[in-house]
Scaffold this active site. Structure first.
Site: not given
Ligand code: AMP
Length: 219
Positions: A17, A92, A129, A161, A172
């Site tokens: 994404k 989400r 990654r 990360r 996740r």
């Molecule tokens: P991502 O980079 O989109 O995978 O986001 C990393 C982390 O940020 C996720 O594992 C969540 O802990 C938090 N996060 C990001 N976007 C959201 C969202 N829309 N709702 C809740 N937590 C989020």
């Protein structure tokens, strides 16, 4: 007629994404709004928000809808989002999708792209990654030796990360199935969902997305 182009990009973690959104911002002159990037920047800056969410991010859990909805509202009020946005990692949950509808009002979500990649492949992608801490450029663990752990673009440290560790990855992906996968039906019912095969090169995925956007007369 509204000129806003609000695109949501859905897909499991590791589906590509972020990579696709970064490629599309120039095409459509709209910003990428990545809640993950906003939250990680807050953690890195050590701000009160960052301190509040750092444990949740590290464990692979989800931050509360209330907090994330507010972050998106603030971000959408900035000038560069006047023509729309590419939403990456948001919504989400169904609650977030409803909050986004309320926020966008008549402009609404124009298209939802579902980057479809198998769980096995995303698990493999996430495990290998590595990310530049400074500019977010993505590498593979096999690249690290060649670049001596330093980003070729900005010289920042390239790291793994914390939420790309095996246990956090599992969590996740489970949360994706439980909370985010239901959004596919939510948007499908409204005729907004288009699924793109994410198991292709990034260039091929971008081409497929551009084609959908153009076929729908959105840009
Ligand atoms: P991502 O980079 O989109 O995978 O986001 C990393 C982390 O940020 C996720 O594992 C969540 O802990 C938090 N996060 C990001 N976007 C959201 C969202 N829309 N709702 C809740 N937590 C989020």
């Amino acid at each position: 007629m509204s000129a806003r182009l609000n695109l949501v990009v859905l897909g499991k973690q590791g589906a590509g994404k972020g990579t696709q959104c970064k490629r599309l911002v120039d095409d459509y002159a709209i910003p990428q709004i990545s809640t993950g990037d906003i939250l990680r920047a807050a953690v890195k800056a050590g701000s009160p928000l960052g301190k509040e969410v750092s444990g949740v991010l590290e464990s692979g859990g989800l931050v509360s809808d209330e907090l994330v909805n507010k972050l998106v509202l603030d971000r959408m009020n900035q000038d560069d989002a006047k023509r729309g946005a590419l939403f990456d990692g948001f919504p989400r949950t169904l609650n977030q999708a409803e909050a986004l509808d309320a926020l966008l009002g008549d402009d609404g979500v124009k298209l939802v792209l579902n980057l479809d990649v198998s769980t096995d492949l995303v698990t493999e992608r996430l495990s290998s990654r590595r990310v530049c801490q400074e500019c977010g450029t993505i590498y593979r663990d096999s690249d690290i030796e060649a670049i001596s752990g330093t980003c070729e673009k900005c010289g920042g440290d390239v790291i793994q990360r914390a939420d790309d560790q095996p246990e956090a990855i599992r969590k996740r992906l489970d949360l994706y199935e439980r909370d985010t996968a239901p959004l596919l039906a939510f948007y499908e019912k409204r005729g907004l969902l288009v699924t793109v095969n994410g198991d292709q090169t990034p260039e091929q995925v971008t081409t497929a997305i551009r084609q959908v956007v153009s076929e729908r007369g959105l840009a």
